[in-house]
Design a protein around this motif. Structure first.
Motif, short mmCIF file in Angstrom:
data_model
loop_
_atom_site.label_atom_id
_atom_site.label_comp_id
_atom_site.label_asym_id
_atom_site.label_seq_id
_atom_site.Cartn_x
_atom_site.Cartn_y
_atom_site.Cartn_z
N ALA A 1 0.84 -1.21 0.00
CA ALA A 1 0.00 0.00 0.00
C ALA A 1 0.87 1.25 0.00
CB ALA A 1 -0.92 0.00 1.22
N LEU A 2 1.95 1.23 0.78
CA LEU A 2 2.88 2.35 0.81
C LEU A 2 3.47 2.60 -0.57
CD1 LEU A 2 4.71 4.43 2.19
CD2 LEU A 2 6.19 2.56 2.90
N ILE B 1 -6.07 8.98 -2.53
CA ILE B 1 -5.32 8.26 -1.51
C ILE B 1 -6.19 7.39 -0.60
CG2 ILE B 1 -3.91 8.57 0.57
CD1 ILE B 1 -2.46 10.82 -0.90
N PRO B 2 -7.32 7.88 -0.05
CA PRO B 2 -8.11 7.02 0.85
C PRO B 2 -8.57 5.73 0.19
CG PRO B 2 -8.78 9.30 1.10
CD PRO B 2 -7.87 9.26 -0.08
N GLY B 3 -9.01 5.81 -1.06
CA GLY B 3 -9.47 4.61 -1.75
C GLY B 3 -8.36 3.59 -1.95
N ILE B 4 -7.16 4.06 -2.25
CA ILE B 4 -6.02 3.15 -2.43
C ILE B 4 -5.71 2.43 -1.13
CG2 ILE B 4 -3.54 3.04 -2.88
CD1 ILE B 4 -3.90 5.42 -4.75
N ILE B 5 -5.65 3.18 -0.03
CA ILE B 5 -5.34 2.57 1.26
C ILE B 5 -6.43 1.58 1.67
CG2 ILE B 5 -4.99 3.03 3.72
CD1 ILE B 5 -3.81 5.74 2.92
N LEU C 1 -0.36 13.70 9.83
CA LEU C 1 0.22 14.05 8.53
C LEU C 1 1.08 15.28 8.75
CD1 LEU C 1 -2.95 13.64 6.27
CD2 LEU C 1 -1.11 11.98 6.64
N LYS C 2 2.33 15.20 8.33
CA LYS C 2 3.25 16.28 8.64
C LYS C 2 3.97 16.78 7.39
CE LYS C 2 4.29 14.83 13.39
NZ LYS C 2 5.37 14.48 14.34
N SER C 3 4.34 18.06 7.46
CA SER C 3 5.26 18.65 6.50
C SER C 3 6.44 19.15 7.30
CB SER C 3 4.59 19.82 5.76
OG SER C 3 5.52 20.48 4.92
N GLY C 4 7.53 18.38 7.29
CA GLY C 4 8.63 18.67 8.20
C GLY C 4 8.16 18.40 9.63
N ILE D 1 4.79 5.15 8.66
CA ILE D 1 5.60 5.42 7.47
C ILE D 1 4.68 5.81 6.31
CG2 ILE D 1 7.23 4.45 5.81
CD1 ILE D 1 8.13 2.50 8.00
N LEU D 2 3.56 5.09 6.18
CA LEU D 2 2.58 5.42 5.15
C LEU D 2 2.05 6.83 5.33
CD1 LEU D 2 0.71 4.53 2.81
CD2 LEU D 2 -0.86 3.63 4.53
N ALA D 3 1.72 7.20 6.56
CA ALA D 3 1.21 8.55 6.83
C ALA D 3 2.26 9.62 6.50
CB ALA D 3 0.79 8.67 8.29
N ASP D 4 3.52 9.32 6.80
CA ASP D 4 4.59 10.26 6.45
C ASP D 4 4.64 10.50 4.94
OD1 ASP D 4 5.34 10.53 9.08
OD2 ASP D 4 6.98 9.08 8.96
N GLN D 5 4.50 9.43 4.16
CA GLN D 5 4.53 9.55 2.71
C GLN D 5 3.32 10.31 2.19
OE1 GLN D 5 7.06 8.62 0.56
NE2 GLN D 5 8.09 8.39 2.52
N VAL D 6 2.16 10.09 2.80
CA VAL D 6 0.95 10.82 2.40
C VAL D 6 1.13 12.31 2.67
CG1 VAL D 6 -1.49 11.19 2.92
CG2 VAL D 6 -0.60 8.87 2.71
#
Length: 206
Positions: free
Chosen positions: A23-24, A44-48, A135-138, A165-170
């Motif tokens: 999924a990642l 993104i939600p549908g893919i996950i 969900l982060k940006s930096g 890790i998935l959330a970081d990528q999102v």
């Protein structure tokens, strides 16, 4: 028998982790292929959900004042209806999405039902366990990835580590798409201004 049981458990954990890594990878490929922010947000939600089997996946984004987490996209019809009516949660109030939006730390809720204080929204009454990830940006929190399962106890420590890790990528993908759109908008505005300046210059010359 004990050895066989341990091996079966290890195989199950490995299979679970592999599905999450797939999924990642797909989210990363989607992020690379889709530059439009709204299209990426809705995909993104549908893919996950389809890859990991969670019955509801939602993405909340914080407003500019960081006062509200606003549901912007979801994998379910119920979630999309909530997003369409502007569903939002005050940052800092009770609930795991609100807590994660404030602290930036993952949180889970388990054994959810309509008759307890941690009950899901009425539209999502089938939810029995929930995991919210920042969900982060930096270092900046920009939103929350909300995963809901119709099975109790569906989110263990290993799940939290992998899905973080998935959330970081999102978060990175959404931020990059937003930056790309802003840069394109700035470029278009600069081109318009340059064209207008040229026309003014030629008019003055004439």
């Amino acid at each position: 028998e004990s050895r066989s049981s341990d091996l079966l458990t290890a195989d199950s954990q490995m299979e679970n982790r592999t599905r999450k890594l797939h999924a990642l990878a797909e989210v990363t490929r989607t992020a690379t292929a889709i530059r439009n922010f709204e299209d990426l947000l809705s995909s993104i939600p549908g893919i996950i959900s389809s890859r990991l089997g969670y019955h509801h996946v939602g993405i909340f984004l914080l407003d500019e004042q960081k006062q509200y987490a606003i549901l912007r996209s979801a994998s379910t019809e119920a979630g999309l209806r909530m997003a369409a009516r502007g569903y939002r949660i005050s940052v800092g109030q009770l609930g795991i999405v609100s807590s994660v939006a404030q602290t930036g730390q993952p949180r889970t809720a388990d054994h959810l039902s309509a008759d307890n204080s941690s009950a899901p929204e009425p539209e999502l009454a089938e939810t029995r366990s929930e995991l919210a990830l920042p969900l982060k940006s930096g270092d900046e929190i920009i939103g929350v990835l909300d995963l809901q399962s119709d099975k109790s106890g569906d989110f263990g420590e290993d799940d939290i580590a992998t899905l973080s890790i998935l959330a970081d990528q999102v978060g990175i993908a959404l931020q990059n798409a937003l930056i790309f759109e802003e840069s394109q908008r700035a470029l278009r505005e600069a081109n318009v201004e340059s064209l207008q300046a040229s026309r003014r210059a030629w008019k003055g010359y004439a």
